[in-house]
Design a protein around this motif. Structure first.
Motif, short mmCIF file in Angstrom:
data_model
loop_
_atom_site.label_atom_id
_atom_site.label_comp_id
_atom_site.label_asym_id
_atom_site.label_seq_id
_atom_site.Cartn_x
_atom_site.Cartn_y
_atom_site.Cartn_z
N UNK A 225 -0.56 5.55 7.27
CA UNK A 225 0.58 4.63 7.26
C UNK A 225 0.09 3.19 7.38
N UNK A 226 -0.84 2.97 8.31
CA UNK A 226 -1.37 1.61 8.51
C UNK A 226 -2.25 1.17 7.35
N UNK A 227 -3.03 2.09 6.81
CA UNK A 227 -3.92 1.77 5.69
C UNK A 227 -3.13 1.45 4.43
N UNK A 228 -2.14 2.28 4.14
CA UNK A 228 -1.36 2.12 2.91
C UNK A 228 -0.59 0.80 2.90
N UNK A 229 -0.20 0.35 4.08
CA UNK A 229 0.55 -0.92 4.13
C UNK A 229 -0.25 -2.08 3.55
N UNK A 230 -1.58 -1.99 3.67
CA UNK A 230 -2.44 -3.03 3.13
C UNK A 230 -2.38 -3.09 1.61
N UNK A 231 -2.17 -1.95 0.96
CA UNK A 231 -2.24 -1.89 -0.50
C UNK A 231 -1.17 -2.74 -1.17
N UNK A 232 -0.12 -3.06 -0.45
CA UNK A 232 0.93 -3.93 -1.01
C UNK A 232 0.59 -5.41 -0.84
N UNK A 233 -0.57 -5.69 -0.25
CA UNK A 233 -0.95 -7.09 0.01
C UNK A 233 -2.17 -7.51 -0.78
N UNK A 234 -3.29 -6.75 -0.65
CA UNK A 234 -4.52 -7.27 -1.26
C UNK A 234 -4.56 -7.04 -2.77
N UNK A 235 -5.43 -7.80 -3.43
CA UNK A 235 -5.52 -7.89 -4.89
C UNK A 235 -4.19 -8.35 -5.50
N UNK A 236 -3.47 -9.19 -4.76
CA UNK A 236 -2.20 -9.71 -5.23
C UNK A 236 -1.05 -8.95 -4.61
N UNK A 237 -0.24 -9.58 -3.74
CA UNK A 237 0.87 -8.88 -3.09
C UNK A 237 1.99 -8.55 -4.08
N UNK A 238 2.97 -7.80 -3.59
CA UNK A 238 4.10 -7.39 -4.43
C UNK A 238 4.72 -8.58 -5.16
N UNK A 239 4.89 -9.67 -4.42
CA UNK A 239 5.59 -10.83 -4.97
C UNK A 239 4.84 -11.43 -6.17
N UNK A 240 3.51 -11.44 -6.09
CA UNK A 240 2.71 -11.96 -7.19
C UNK A 240 2.80 -11.04 -8.40
N UNK A 241 2.77 -9.72 -8.16
CA UNK A 241 2.89 -8.79 -9.29
C UNK A 241 4.23 -8.96 -9.99
#
Length: 388
Positions: A353-369
């Motif tokens: 849960x804690x690890x997956x939360x990072x995936x929405x941030x690095x290499x460009x967060x949701x907002x940038x995508x």
């Protein structure tokens, strides 16, 4: 259209799946037990031992060209492999690979940087993000001033993966402020012994990225990677590849989590019936399956385009946005199905849960995508309706 994997792809998929099942998943309980008492989960030396074992069955340098001793799987096969590795939280990758932009090194740089990384003798880190500049690369403040010795670098990078242990950093700095980010940023290969230092950043997850501090660090001209002023082009090659790779990893994790939820729902009984008989639980499982399958094909399509040498920026953003959010929803449902046990550290769900939360941030967060996708639509870079 034939959506089936080739014989070779299926063979690779099954071999990696078996490796994960036999070598990595059995380590999970041991790591969880160690972390509960405050000890480091897995030593890097043991990871190297596993990498050597994988090399014996042909998994070495999966993205590295044959001329460097690699398997050169290509983007599509790499995505399949990453999905399988995503089925465990063990931080394992096959050895023999290097940051994709290091293949732009000249012959002398290849001997000093690329080859040692491929051979596992050196570790690199990608240093782009700064305290005031994440996705907004135009705000990069690190400077590289020309001098008699070459260049003098000053500034700070932040949230740098492997920054605490890297032997050298792939650093992006402003060399010509007046030219703007697309012509004024240059890439440098900077060994740690040249004087930069790292400080750990403790996060809610298991990763410990670093701040890298550069104070009058001298870098010779021969450490410039690529043409002067072309650093942003190299950085985007690295970032775009990372987006569909994150998506692939998210699919593997979500599949494993869904398997756990199905098994628990069949086993756990409430009011005389297993959870699997409850419609509310069935819908959680069904929604998760639908979203995983959608993410799979978005990701494989992006990887396929990369393999064909096509522009993959739009598709990589779509895959990364959808898959990272999909995994976030799936892990939340799976935790909910497990109830108190899911929230506890007895199971790996809360860790995921804690690890997956990072995936929405690095290499460009949701907002940038979303910004990238919308910009492509509005400016007509992507036409609606599409030609398939």
């Amino acid at each position: 259209m034939d959506f089936r994997l080739t014989r070779e792809q299926r063979m690779v998929q099954q071999t990696v799946r078996e490796f994960v099942k036999e070598e990595l998943i059995p380590l999970e309980n041991e790591i969880l037990n160690s972390e509960r008492i405050g000890r480091k989960g897995i030593e890097s030396e043991y990871i190297k031992t596993l990498q050597k074992k994988a090399r014996d069955i042909g998994f070495w340098g999966i993205s590295t060209p044959e001329e460097y001793g690699g398997a050169n799987f290509g983007p599509l096969m790499t995505a399949i492999v990453r999905m399988e590795l995503g089925r465990t939280f063990i931080p394992f990758t096959f050895g023999g690979d290097a940051d994709n932009i290091l293949f732009h090194c000249n012959d002398e740089q290849k001997e000093r940087f690329l080859i040692p990384v491929i051979n596992g003798e050196k570790q690199s880190c990608f240093a782009l993000t700064e305290p005031q500049a994440g996705s907004d690369v135009a705000s990069i403040r690190m400077t590289a001033k020309k001098s008699n010795c070459g260049w003098i670098l000053n500034g700070e990078k932040i949230f740098i993966t492997n920054g605490n242990t890297a032997d050298f950093a792939i650093v992006f700095a402003v060399t010509d402020k007046e030219s703007g980010p697309y012509k004024g940023i240059t890439c440098f290969l900077v060994e740690r012994e040249r004087g930069w230092r790292s400080e750990p950043i403790y996060t809610m997850g298991e990763r410990t990225p670093a701040s890298l501090i550069f104070e009058n660090v001298e870098v010779p001209d021969e450490n410039v990677l690529g043409p002067i002023g072309e650093g942003l082009r190299l950085a985007m090659q690295w970032i775009i590849q990372g987006r569909w790779i994150i998506a692939a990893r998210a699919i593997g994790a979500a599949e494993r989590l869904l398997e756990m939820a199905i098994g628990y729902a069949k086993l756990r009984t409430t009011f005389g019936k297993p959870l699997a008989d409850r419609q509310s639980i069935q819908w959680m499982l069904a929604d998760s399956e639908v979203e995983i399958e959608a993410a799979r094909w978005l990701t494989l399509h992006a990887a396929w385009r990369a393999e064909q040498g096509l522009d993959v920026r739009h598709e990589a953003s779509i895959a990364k946005l959808y898959a990272s959010n999909m995994a976030h929803r799936v892990v939340d449902r799976v935790l909910q199905i497990h109830g108190g046990m899911g929230y506890s550290k007895e199971l790996p769900i809360e860790r995921w849960y804690r690890e997956i939360r990072l995936w929405r941030i690095f290499e460009g967060p949701d907002e940038i995508q979303r910004h990238i996708i919308a910009r492509n639509l509005i400016k007509g870079h992507v036409k609606i309706p599409k030609d398939i």
